[in-house]
Structures are given as structure tokens and as C-alpha cells.
Design an enzyme around this catalytic site. Structure first.
Site, PDB file in Angstrom:
ATOM      1  N   LYS A  45       0.882  -1.177   0.000  1.00 32.54           N
ATOM      2  CA  LYS A  45       0.000   0.000   0.000  1.00 32.54           C
ATOM      3  C   LYS A  45       0.923   1.232   0.000  1.00 32.54           C
ATOM      4  O   LYS A  45       2.020   1.189   0.581  1.00 32.54           O
ATOM      5  CB  LYS A  45      -0.869  -0.079   1.265  1.00 32.54           C
ATOM      6  CG  LYS A  45      -1.830   1.051   1.466  1.00 32.54           C
ATOM      7  CD  LYS A  45      -3.180   0.824   0.829  1.00 32.54           C
ATOM      8  CE  LYS A  45      -3.980   2.122   0.925  1.00 32.54           C
ATOM      9  NZ  LYS A  45      -4.895   2.350  -0.172  1.00 32.54           N
ATOM     10  N   ASN A  73     -13.565   3.256  -5.421  1.00 33.87           N
ATOM     11  CA  ASN A  73     -13.062   3.470  -4.067  1.00 33.87           C
ATOM     12  C   ASN A  73     -12.665   4.931  -3.903  1.00 33.87           C
ATOM     13  O   ASN A  73     -12.268   5.592  -4.874  1.00 33.87           O
ATOM     14  CB  ASN A  73     -11.874   2.546  -3.764  1.00 33.87           C
ATOM     15  CG  ASN A  73     -10.554   3.098  -4.263  1.00 33.87           C
ATOM     16  OD1 ASN A  73      -9.902   3.878  -3.570  1.00 33.87           O
ATOM     17  ND2 ASN A  73     -10.165   2.740  -5.486  1.00 33.87           N
ATOM     18  N   SER A 133      -0.205   8.418  -9.605  1.00 38.86           N
ATOM     19  CA  SER A 133      -1.413   8.076 -10.362  1.00 38.86           C
ATOM     20  C   SER A 133      -2.700   7.971  -9.565  1.00 38.86           C
ATOM     21  O   SER A 133      -3.756   7.754 -10.160  1.00 38.86           O
ATOM     22  CB  SER A 133      -1.170   6.751 -11.096  1.00 38.86           C
ATOM     23  OG  SER A 133      -0.485   5.822 -10.278  1.00 38.86           O
ATOM     24  N   CYS A 134      -2.660   8.092  -8.236  1.00 38.01           N
ATOM     25  CA  CYS A 134      -3.897   7.973  -7.456  1.00 38.01           C
ATOM     26  C   CYS A 134      -4.843   9.103  -7.870  1.00 38.01           C
ATOM     27  O   CYS A 134      -4.446  10.273  -7.841  1.00 38.01           O
ATOM     28  CB  CYS A 134      -3.564   8.096  -5.972  1.00 38.01           C
ATOM     29  SG  CYS A 134      -4.340   6.814  -5.047  1.00 38.01           S
ATOM     30  N   LYS A 172       4.291   4.071 -11.642  1.00 37.70           N
ATOM     31  CA  LYS A 172       2.896   3.626 -11.852  1.00 37.70           C
ATOM     32  C   LYS A 172       2.082   4.788 -12.393  1.00 37.70           C
ATOM     33  O   LYS A 172       1.896   5.806 -11.723  1.00 37.70           O
ATOM     34  CB  LYS A 172       2.299   3.113 -10.543  1.00 37.70           C
ATOM     35  CG  LYS A 172       0.881   2.568 -10.724  1.00 37.70           C
ATOM     36  CD  LYS A 172       0.398   1.887  -9.470  1.00 37.70           C
ATOM     37  CE  LYS A 172      -0.990   1.318  -9.613  1.00 37.70           C
ATOM     38  NZ  LYS A 172      -1.463   0.684  -8.381  1.00 37.70           N
ATOM     39  N   ASN A 199      -3.300   2.582 -12.830  1.00 37.75           N
ATOM     40  CA  ASN A 199      -4.064   2.868 -11.621  1.00 37.75           C
ATOM     41  C   ASN A 199      -5.546   2.946 -12.000  1.00 37.75           C
ATOM     42  O   ASN A 199      -5.917   2.726 -13.158  1.00 37.75           O
ATOM     43  CB  ASN A 199      -3.569   4.176 -10.981  1.00 37.75           C
ATOM     44  CG  ASN A 199      -3.715   4.142  -9.460  1.00 37.75           C
ATOM     45  OD1 ASN A 199      -4.764   3.738  -8.960  1.00 37.75           O
ATOM     46  ND2 ASN A 199      -2.691   4.539  -8.742  1.00 37.75           N
ATOM     47  N   CYS A 341     -35.089 -16.486 -29.783  1.00 39.35           N
ATOM     48  CA  CYS A 341     -35.480 -15.463 -28.797  1.00 39.35           C
ATOM     49  C   CYS A 341     -35.671 -14.106 -29.479  1.00 39.35           C
ATOM     50  O   CYS A 341     -36.290 -13.210 -28.927  1.00 39.35           O
ATOM     51  CB  CYS A 341     -34.439 -15.361 -27.681  1.00 39.35           C
ATOM     52  SG  CYS A 341     -32.878 -14.593 -28.183  1.00 39.35           S
ATOM     53  N   CYS A 371     -26.371  -8.767 -44.718  1.00 44.22           N
ATOM     54  CA  CYS A 371     -25.490  -8.779 -43.535  1.00 44.22           C
ATOM     55  C   CYS A 371     -24.175  -8.057 -43.859  1.00 44.22           C
ATOM     56  O   CYS A 371     -23.471  -8.393 -44.796  1.00 44.22           O
ATOM     57  CB  CYS A 371     -25.193 -10.212 -43.095  1.00 44.22           C
ATOM     58  SG  CYS A 371     -23.989 -10.290 -41.750  1.00 44.22           S
ATOM     59  N   CYS A 374     -21.030  -6.624 -39.055  1.00 44.65           N
ATOM     60  CA  CYS A 374     -20.599  -5.663 -38.015  1.00 44.65           C
ATOM     61  C   CYS A 374     -20.291  -6.340 -36.680  1.00 44.65           C
ATOM     62  O   CYS A 374     -19.483  -5.844 -35.905  1.00 44.65           O
ATOM     63  CB  CYS A 374     -21.654  -4.575 -37.816  1.00 44.65           C
ATOM     64  SG  CYS A 374     -23.185  -5.149 -37.057  1.00 44.65           S
ATOM     65  N   CYS A 381     -26.590 -12.284 -28.635  1.00 44.47           N
ATOM     66  CA  CYS A 381     -27.126 -13.659 -28.575  1.00 44.47           C
ATOM     67  C   CYS A 381     -26.815 -14.282 -27.220  1.00 44.47           C
ATOM     68  O   CYS A 381     -25.647 -14.459 -26.873  1.00 44.47           O
ATOM     69  CB  CYS A 381     -26.516 -14.509 -29.689  1.00 44.47           C
ATOM     70  SG  CYS A 381     -27.069 -16.230 -29.582  1.00 44.47           S
TER      71      CYS A 381
END
Ligand SMILES: Cc1cc2nc3c(=O)[nH]c(=O)nc-3n(C[C@H](O)[C@H](O)[C@H](O)COP(=O)(O)O)c2cc1C
Length: 391
Positions: A45, A73, A133-134, A172, A199, A341, A371, A374, A381
Site C-alpha cells: 500500500k 473506491n 497516479s492515485c 505507476k 491505476n 429469442c 449482412c 458488423c 445472442c
């Protein structure tokens, strides 16, 4: 069995799976427990002088149909003092000398970066990971993304740390920039030995419909936070690919790793080690067993002897738009598992080329004259009955 060992800037890893800087590496005792479970390495940490107190609650899931697909977070950095970390890091290295431990550092002023580097590297840890980077909490103090969103400042911080560092320095980076490759190059030009991305992604988790409070709600208030977990994987993969291509430096890749297959994708875009935070928070240190077994099975099945065989293999295939072959054509094909469906019919009618026809409960038909290939029907599906086939 394939060989999962990797080398990163002279550090030998028994496997490429590292715990990312975050709650799973909050204390030395937790990191040692993770090593007992089989993790190849860990990043602490983020360690800093003068920790800010955390707010509560600070975690909130982003859900879809009851499943967590991401998490925001608003947690800040380590709550432990630098002196406490000095003791703890020395203890981890004495107990687990063969597992690389990187200390994540955060600071703002030059004198702090230098003093922190000197105090922490004395402990015998293997490398430093600079947290520039936080996205939340720290930028207001001139730390975290405040630095990483400014290429010049990033280069300056790396130069300060490299001026005194005796061990590898890994930077980072934040995905919350216009061009992460530009910032990566600034870090490289100042002497960064390696890079880490990414990050968390700056976010606003949501609004509570009862109270109209932003969430996570700290007594009715919130802040923009950091989004992590499976939802950010495509963003993180792009970051790793871009910085690996732009610099050629060794990269530790992370962001959204939720199963072993995700790690193969990170290796293929140039990550030498991979890190995990959110999925370990959700599933615990035992997740390492799934990662190791899954990667081993994949490498064996494909006949790759080791991770080096797949490192960066996808990078040359990431090209610019005009280089994509215009002559390459695919079309949708439907198999016998289709139950009629009609989800594909709706999507193709309203956002495609009106190429699929059918009646409820019967296999649909695809008009190959209409068709366009794409790919929309394949993704809606629910039974995977539709495949895009090369012509
Ligand atoms: C609760 C929480 C706390 C975090 N704390 C830190 C930190 O102290 N330092 C840091 O560099 N990254 C921190 N991170 C970011 C993670 O290391 C990681 O970059 C990010 O969550 C994306 O990876 P993931 O999708 O595997 O979680 C934290 C992430 C979370 C979710």
C-alpha cells in the site's frame, strides 16, 4: 508443466502474479499470508509521510444484473507510518527473501521524495514503485495523479528519486490523461527503469435514488473516486500496450484482471508481471490458485514452454486505422442451438442492416445479401449461437 518463472529488472519471480498496491497489501502480516498462499510478489500500500485519515464507507460496487462488474473506491494511502513500514519491510524480506517486494511511495516535495526513497530502500526491498497516479484525495496535496497528469512533473519526480535510488524504480501511471505514452516517455527520459499501468479510472460511482446523494455517501457527500475491477480491463490493456510500444521498458500490467485468461492478454501486450487488487478484495488470496492452474493449462495446451513465448506477441498487430485490410470480410452464421429469442432480430433491425428474420421460438435466418458483418448480433445472442465467419 510450463515454466511460470519470470525475471523483471534483475528480480526473479517464482510466478508473474503480484498483489497490487491496495487493501490486500495493507500490512506486513497480510503480505506474508499472501506469499504463503503462493503469490509471486507484492507491492505495498502506498507509503507516505503524514497519512490522511480514511473516510467511511469508501467502497461501492458497480453492479449489472446482480453481478459486480467494477468498484469505486475513495480510499487514500497507507495509514501506517514510514517508520512502521521500515520495520515491517525488513521483517517481510527476512522471512520471504525469494519473493520480490516493491514499496509503493507517494510524496509531493523534492525533499520528501528523496528522504522517503532513502529510508525505504534501506530495508532490503527489491524495487520502488512511484505512485504518481492515485486519482482522488492525494492530488489536492500535490501527490498522485497531480504529478502523473503532468509529463514534466513526472519526469522531475523520477529524476529526484533516481538521483538517490540504489534499486530499480518503476513508475505507476494514470489512465486519466490524453496520451499515457507521452507521460511514459517523460518518465523514461528521466531514468525510470520500468513502468506500471494502470491505476484506477476516475469515476463517479452513482446517485442514490432515494436521497439523490452521490455514492459512496459519506454522510450525504461524496467525491470523484477511482474505478477498478473487470470493467476497466480494456482501458488498462490499452495503457499497457501503448507504454510498452512507446518505451520498450519492462511493464507490470494491471487493471481488471478477473480470471487467468485476462493475464494472457496482458502478457501478449508486453506486461512481464501482472498485478491484481479488486479481484483479490472480492475473492481472497486463494485466487492465486485459479491464476496458476489456468495459465499453466493454457500454456501447456498451446505448446508454449514459458511466458516469454507470448510476451508482447500482440503488439505488432495493433496498427493504425488505414492499415486495417478493407478486403477482409466476415458475415454472421447461426447454428442449431438458436432458440428464436429474436434479440438479434431486434438489434439488427434497429441498429444494423435488417439482415435477420425469424419468428419467436424458431431458428432465425440471416440474409447474406444484407449482412454487413458488423458483429452486433453475435454479442446480443444469449446462447452464443451466432458466429462471425470469414468469407
Ligand atoms: C481500495 C483501493 C485502494 C487502492 N490503494 C492504492 C494505493 O494505495 N496505491 C496505489 O498505487 N494504488 C492503489 N489502488 C489501485 C490498485 O493498485 C490498482 O491500480 C487498481 O485498482 C486497478 O487494478 P484492479 O482492477 O486489479 O483493482 C487501490 C485500489 C483500490 C480498489
Amino acid at each position: 508443466m510450463a515454466n511460470l518463472e519470470v525475471d523483471f529488472l534483475g528480480m526473479h519471480f517464482p510466478n508473474p502474479f503480484m498483489l497490487a498496491s491496495g487493501p490486500p497489501t495493507r500490512t506486513a502480516a497480510m503480505i506474508r499470508r499472501a506469499f504463503d498462499a503462493g503469490w509471486g510478489g507484492a507491492v505495498t500500500k502506498t507509503i507516505l509521510f503524514q497519512p490522511s485519515p480514511d473516510r467511511r464507507p469508501r467502497l461501492k460496487a458497480h453492479r449489472n444484473e446482480g453481478r459486480n462488474i467494477g468498484m469505486e473506491n475513495i480510499e487514500v494511502l497507507s495509514q501506517l507510518s514510514v517508520e512502521q513500514w521500515q520495520n515491517d519491510l525488513a521483517e517481510i524480506k527476512a522471512a520471504c527473501p525469494e519473493r520480490p517486494v516493491w514499496a509503493s511511495l507517494g510524496a509531493s516535495e523534492k525533499s520528501e521524495w528523496i528522504r522517503l526513497t532513502e529510508m525505504i530502500q534501506e530495508t532490503g526491498i527489491d524495487a520502488l514503485e512511484l505512485n504518481v497516479s492515485c486519482p482522488h484525495g492525494m492530488p489536492g496535496r500535490g501527490m498522485g495523479a497531480f504529478i502523473g497528469q503532468n509529463a514534466e512533473l513526472t519526469g522531475q519526480v523520477v529524476a529526484w528519486v533516481k538521483g538517490v535510488a540504489k534499486i530499480p524504480v518503476i513508475v505507476k501511471l494514470t489512465p486519466n490523461v490524453t496520451d499515457i505514452a507521452f507521460v511514459a516517455k517523460a518518465a523514461q527520459n528521466s531514468g525510470a527503469d520500468g513502468l506500471c499501468a494502470s491505476n484506477s479510472v476516475a469515476s463517479l460511482n452513482g446517485i442514490d435514488l432515494d436521497t439523490l446523494d452521490p455514492t459512496p455517501s459519506v454522510g450525504g457527500f461524496s467525491i470523484y473516486g477511482g474505478y477498478s475491477g473487470p470493467g476497466i480491463k480494456p482501458i488498462a490493456l490499452r495503457c499497457v500496450a501503448k507504454i510498452a510500444k512507446a518505451t520498450g521498458l519492462p511493464v507490470s500490467g494491471l487493471g481488471g484482471i478477473d480470471e487467468w485468461a485476462d493475464t494472457v492478454e496482458f502478457f501478449a501486450v508486453g506486461a512481464v508481471t501482472v498485478q491484481v487488487c479488486t479481484t483479490v478484495m472480492w475473492r481472497g488470496y486463494g485466487f492465486i490458485n485459479d491464476l496458476k492452474a489456468g495459465l499453466n493449462g493454457y500454456l501447456d495446451k498451446k505448446g508454449y514452454p514459458d511466458i516469454r513465448s507470448i510476451l508482447g506477441v500482440a503488439l505488432p498487430k495493433i496498427v493504425d486505422f488505414p492499415s486495417l485490410p478493407l478486403t477482409w470480410r466476415v458475415q454472421a452464421r447461426v447454428d442449431e442451438s438458436c432458440n428464436g429469442c429474436l434479440k438479434c432480430v431486434t438489434s439488427c433491425n434497429d441498429a444494423g442492416f435488417q439482415a435477420i428474420r425469424g419468428t419467436k421460438g424458431k431458428k432465425v435466418t440471416i440474409d447474406s445479401d444484407k449482412c454487413d458483418g458488423c458483429g452486433l448480433c453475435e454479442m446480443v445472442c444469449p446462447l452464443n449461437s451466432i458466429t462471425m465467419v470469414a468469407l
